[in-house]
Each structure stands twice: as C-alpha cells, then as structure tokens.
Design a protein around this motif. Structure first.
Motif, short mmCIF file in Angstrom:
data_model
loop_
_atom_site.label_atom_id
_atom_site.label_comp_id
_atom_site.label_asym_id
_atom_site.label_seq_id
_atom_site.Cartn_x
_atom_site.Cartn_y
_atom_site.Cartn_z
N SER B 82 0.83 -1.21 0.00
CA SER B 82 0.00 0.00 0.00
C SER B 82 0.86 1.26 0.00
CB SER B 82 -0.91 -0.02 1.22
OG SER B 82 -1.48 1.24 1.42
N TYR B 83 0.49 2.25 -0.81
CA TYR B 83 1.22 3.53 -0.85
C TYR B 83 0.84 4.39 0.35
CZ TYR B 83 2.10 2.77 -5.91
OH TYR B 83 2.47 2.29 -7.12
N GLN B 84 -0.47 4.40 0.66
CA GLN B 84 -0.98 5.40 1.57
C GLN B 84 -1.79 4.84 2.74
OE1 GLN B 84 0.06 8.50 1.71
NE2 GLN B 84 -1.50 9.74 0.70
N ILE B 85 -2.78 3.99 2.44
CA ILE B 85 -3.78 3.57 3.43
C ILE B 85 -3.09 2.96 4.67
CG2 ILE B 85 -5.83 2.12 3.83
CD1 ILE B 85 -6.63 3.69 1.52
N GLN B 86 -2.27 1.95 4.45
CA GLN B 86 -1.44 1.41 5.55
C GLN B 86 -0.05 1.30 4.96
OE1 GLN B 86 -2.97 -2.26 7.35
NE2 GLN B 86 -5.02 -1.44 7.15
N LYS B 87 0.63 2.41 4.93
CA LYS B 87 1.92 2.53 4.22
C LYS B 87 2.84 1.32 4.43
CE LYS B 87 3.28 7.03 3.23
NZ LYS B 87 3.71 8.30 3.74
N GLY B 88 3.20 0.69 3.32
CA GLY B 88 4.17 -0.40 3.39
C GLY B 88 3.57 -1.77 3.67
N ALA B 89 2.30 -1.81 4.06
CA ALA B 89 1.69 -3.12 4.37
C ALA B 89 1.29 -3.82 3.07
CB ALA B 89 0.46 -2.91 5.23
N PRO B 90 1.52 -5.14 2.98
CA PRO B 90 1.11 -5.86 1.76
C PRO B 90 -0.42 -5.77 1.56
CG PRO B 90 2.52 -7.23 3.13
CD PRO B 90 2.18 -6.01 3.93
N VAL B 91 -0.81 -5.53 0.31
CA VAL B 91 -2.24 -5.37 0.00
C VAL B 91 -3.00 -6.65 0.37
CG1 VAL B 91 -3.90 -4.98 -1.87
CG2 VAL B 91 -1.79 -3.68 -1.78
N SER B 92 -2.36 -7.80 0.14
CA SER B 92 -3.06 -9.07 0.44
C SER B 92 -3.41 -9.15 1.93
CB SER B 92 -2.20 -10.25 0.02
OG SER B 92 -0.89 -10.09 0.46
N GLU B 93 -2.53 -8.61 2.77
CA GLU B 93 -2.81 -8.64 4.22
C GLU B 93 -3.97 -7.71 4.57
OE1 GLU B 93 0.50 -7.85 6.85
OE2 GLU B 93 1.55 -9.62 6.07
N ILE B 94 -3.97 -6.54 3.92
CA ILE B 94 -5.06 -5.58 4.18
C ILE B 94 -6.39 -6.20 3.74
CG2 ILE B 94 -5.96 -3.27 3.61
CD1 ILE B 94 -3.09 -2.40 3.06
N LEU B 95 -6.37 -6.83 2.55
CA LEU B 95 -7.61 -7.43 2.03
C LEU B 95 -8.05 -8.60 2.92
CD1 LEU B 95 -6.97 -7.42 -1.81
CD2 LEU B 95 -8.61 -6.05 -0.56
N GLU B 96 -7.08 -9.34 3.42
CA GLU B 96 -7.39 -10.48 4.27
C GLU B 96 -8.16 -10.04 5.51
OE1 GLU B 96 -3.89 -13.15 4.49
OE2 GLU B 96 -4.59 -13.49 6.54
N ALA B 97 -7.82 -8.85 6.00
CA ALA B 97 -8.50 -8.36 7.20
C ALA B 97 -9.85 -7.72 6.88
CB ALA B 97 -7.60 -7.36 7.92
N ARG B 98 -9.93 -7.05 5.71
CA ARG B 98 -11.15 -6.28 5.43
C ARG B 98 -12.18 -7.04 4.61
NH1 ARG B 98 -9.39 -0.52 6.25
NH2 ARG B 98 -11.29 0.18 5.27
N PHE B 99 -11.72 -7.98 3.78
CA PHE B 99 -12.66 -8.65 2.89
C PHE B 99 -13.72 -9.48 3.63
CE2 PHE B 99 -13.89 -12.08 -0.05
CZ PHE B 99 -14.59 -11.29 -0.95
N PRO B 100 -13.35 -10.24 4.67
CA PRO B 100 -14.38 -11.02 5.37
C PRO B 100 -15.53 -10.15 5.91
CG PRO B 100 -12.21 -11.73 6.05
CD PRO B 100 -12.01 -10.51 5.23
N VAL B 101 -15.21 -8.91 6.26
CA VAL B 101 -16.24 -8.00 6.78
C VAL B 101 -17.32 -7.78 5.72
CG1 VAL B 101 -16.64 -5.67 7.68
CG2 VAL B 101 -14.52 -6.86 8.23
N THR B 102 -16.85 -7.48 4.50
CA THR B 102 -17.77 -7.23 3.39
C THR B 102 -18.50 -8.52 2.99
OG1 THR B 102 -16.29 -5.52 2.60
CG2 THR B 102 -17.91 -6.31 1.03
#
Lengths: 123, 337
Positions: B82-102
């Motif tokens: 990620s460039y901005q949202i969670q700077k430096g965090a892998p996108v797959s990790e961010i999606l792993e946390a947020r996708f189940p919610v949706t």
C-alpha cells in the motif's frame, strides 16, 4: 482416412488464418495509432513520459474492454441470442459478431500498447 | 451430473476475464488525474522529494515495465504494498482483514433477500391478483426503486434515532472485546464464547443487512413471481392436478424447481451488485470493509490497493457466476448442452 485428415488440416489452417487476419489487422492499425499517438503526444506535451503513459493506458483500456467483452460474449452470448429469439425482438445481434468485434477491439488495444513500446525505443 | 468438459471450459474462461479486468483497472488508474507521488509527498513538497518518492514507488519506470510487473505479480497473487492507506503493508494482508467483513455483510444480506424474496414470490404467484399479490408487488417495486444511500439513512433515522432500538454505526459496542480469528464478527464473537458480544454484533449487523436484504428481496420476489406464473400454466402442472395431486404439492414438487432456474441467475448476478452495494452500505453505517477501503484507496491514489480490491471483486463475481452455471446444469441437465 487421409482425405479426412487433409480436410481437417485445411479447416484448421483456414480457421487459424481467419482469426489471425481478424486480430492481426486490428493489431497493425493499433500499432500505427500507438506510434503516432506517442510521437504526437511527445511533440505536444512537455513531459514525454506522460504521452507514453496516457497512450499506453488508452491501449490497455481497449485491450481490457476487448477481453472482457469477448469473454462476456462467450459466457452469455448464446443465452442472449436465445432471449432475442424467444422475445422475437428482431435484433440481428449474434454471439459470433460480438466476439469478432471484441477481438478487433482487443487486437487494436494490444497494437497501441506495442506501438508505444516501439516508439519509446525509437525515441 | 456436471461434465468435466463443461466445468473446464467455464474455468478456462476465468483467465481472459481476470486478465481483462487487471488490464482495465491498470488503464483506468493511469488515465485518472492525480499523481500518487505528489499526493504522498504533499502538495507543497519540493519537486526533488516528489521525484524521490516516485522512484521509491517504482513509478519512474516506463509504463509498460510497470504493466508487465503488475501482471506477473497478479499471477502470483501479490498485489504489492500500500502507498498510503497502511503505508508499506502488503495489500493481500489488508484485504485479508477487510474482505471477510464485506463478505459477511453481502452473504447475510443475500440470504435475507433469498429467505424473504422466494416465499413472497411464490405466494404472490399462487395468489395472483389478490391483496397479498398486490402488497407484495408494491413492496418489491419499492425495494427496487429505493437506492441504498437513501434507505440506509432512513432506517438509521427510524430505528436508531427515533425509536432507539438499534445501534446506527460500527460493528460492535466498544465495551466488548473479542479475538479476531476469521474477521467475521458474528463467528468471532461466537468463537470467543461471549453471548453478550454476539448479541451486540448481531444488533449492529441488523440494519446494514436489512438494507441490502430489502434490495435483494425485491428483485428475487419479482423474478420468482413471474417465473412461477409461467410454470404454473404449463401442461405438466395441469396434468399433475388432474391426476389428483394437491395444489400445494404440485406447486412445490413440480413448479418450484423449474421456476427456480431464472431466479438463480438473478441471485448470481445480484451478488456482484450486492458487493458494490456493500460499498454504499459500509459508508452509510461506518463499517470498515472492502467498500470503504476502495473509496479510501481511490481518494488517495493508492494504486496497489485499488487494483487488488477490484481484482478480488472480479474473481469473486466470476466464481459466483461459475457456481450459478453449475447449479443450472444440476437443476436442468439440458442447459449444459
């Protein structure tokens, strides 16, 4: 048996040639458009990388749309054709035509992208 | 029984679809105005610093090199960092946390829509032109016509503000703690063995699920009604009745399964719309799912997050449609041909 094999070979080569001509023609036009677009953009804009990026992205947009349209036609085309027939809508839309159009669009997009790469190497 | 050839053909078609989506998203992001490097560096940052950020992000490389690397990464399911949202965090990790919610929200909404829409559609068709039919049709028409960004705030106002029955935002009351295992709050609270936390999560979930469910129910009940009306006029239905079979059994045994085929198409196509609808629902109810993530990522020109999110949506949508196709051929084997 031999005659049948020969006829299958002929069918296959005709099938391949027709598709290559379809996509290849669009690819050629796209290639030209890509080269010209990049050169024109470079001449008009102060930053040549912007011209390359935007032209390449436009080509990618065409390729993406073409691919999505092509696979959409394969996925849903027969169903849409049946629906038109069932509703007697008088539409002459067909899956084959749609696939051909999308293959052309995709070929054009890929051509533009290749054109940008080519122009970038030349410049 | 589903043939392997049919399944393989459908699976192979996923390749051009995903390649097309990846290319399309890449193109859209590079055509959109706004420079991510400038955004990260700040509006007043000197050009040299912006250039440094651009180099760090790899945005100074030729666009075709970026495209090639992007495609290679996508094949490896690596969407970058990620460039901005969670700077430096892998996108797959961010999606792993947020996708189940949706996913939890969309699945529960869809299930609510199915649970309400199918019985209402059948009832409406069986009791055609009665008061029940008219009321169901009016309800369905209202459900289709009312957009989520309107029905959400109205439900919040009625049930949250005026009546005070339900919470209006978030996923759980702040007083409860639970261990996040699946990132699906209902399952996590159940796993943590805290019934009070589960009830709180369910109460928070009720309004957003209802908003999605009403929209889904409307379309399903409309489709079920028209499909059922077509089926109950068929000769085989009349024959079953003439042979002395009860009306309810005839409808449920012979009519229901045949009427279900077009409804399943709607459910499949609608699931994609529901994921899109979840973006609005999450924004209205302040839920931290993929929907709000996507909006944030677009606003911040966070290319990798946008690309990863859209590709995930596309993959899920095509897989759901594959599931629909498989269900089709199970319900009516002629379709496979």
């Amino acid at each position: 048996m031999n005659a049948r094999n020969r006829s299958t070979d002929l069918d296959l080569s005709r099938w391949t040639r027709r598709r290559l001509r379809l996509v290849g023609g669009a690819l050629g036009v796209g290639l030209l458009a890509g080269v010209l677009g990049t050169l024109l953009g470079t001449a008009l804009l102060t930053d040549p990388s912007v011209a390359r990026t935007k032209t390449f992205a436009l080509g990618a947009l065409c390729l993406g749309l073409g691919l999505l349209g092509w696979s959409g036609s394969v996925f849903a085309g027969p169903g849409i054709e049946n629906m038109h027939r069932h509703l007697d809508s008088g539409s002459d839309w067909s899956e084959t035509d749609s696939r051909r159009a999308m293959a052309r669009l995709g070929g054009f997009g890929a051509g533009v992208m290749a054109g940008v790469v080519l122009a970038a190497q030349v410049i | 029984m589903i043939s392997r050839r049919f399944l393989l053909k459908r699976l192979l078609l996923l390749v051009p679809v995903l390649f097309g989506v990846a290319t399309f998203v890449f193109a859209m992001l590079h055509l959109a105005p706004g420079d991510p490097a400038r955004l990260i560096a700040g509006r007043r940052a000197p050009d040299a610093f912006v250039q440094q950020v651009r180099t760090e992000l790899g945005l100074n490389r030729p666009v075709y090199v970026q495209y090639g690397e992007f495609l290679l990464d996508v094949v490896r399911f690596d969407f970058g960092k990620s460039y901005q949202i969670q700077k430096g965090a892998p996108v797959s990790e961010i999606l792993e946390a947020r996708f189940p919610v949706t996913l939890e929200l969309a699945v529960l909404g869809q299930l609510t829509g199915i649970a309400l829409g199918i019985p209402l559609g059948v009832l409406s068709a069986v009791k055609q032109d009665s008061l029940t039919d008219h009321l169901t049709r009016i309800g369905a028409l209202t459900g289709i016509s009312v957009p989520i960004f309107w029905s959400g705030p109205i439900l919040i106002m009625v049930f949250g503000v005026m009546l005070g029955w339900l919470p209006t935002f978030g996923r759980i009351a702040t007083t409860y703690t639970y261990e996040s295992v699946t990132h699906m709050i209902l399952i996590d609270t159940l796993l943590s063995g805290n019934p009070a936390a589960f009830v709180s999560a369910a109460r928070h979930m009720l309004l957003p699920v209802l908003v999605i469910g009403i929209y889904s129910m409307a379309l399903i009940s409309r489709m079920m009604r028209s499909s059922m009306l077509e089926v109950i006029r068929q000769d085989y239905m009349r024959t079953a009745r003439a042979k002395g079979q009860g009306a309810n059994i005839t409808v449920m045994k012979h009519g229901f399964q045949n009427a279900l085929i077009p409804v399943i198409t709607v459910i499949g196509i609608q699931f994609g719309t529901l994921l899109g609808g979840a973006i609005l629902t999450e924004t209205v109810f302040s839920i931290n799912g993929v929907g709000t993530l996507l909006v944030e990522a677009i606003n911040n020109s966070d290319y990798p997050v946008v690309q990863g999110t859209v590709l995930l949506f596309a993959l899920l949508f095509t897989l759901v449609n594959l599931g629909v196709d498989v269900t089709y051929s199970y319900l009516d084997p002629r379709i496979e041909q």
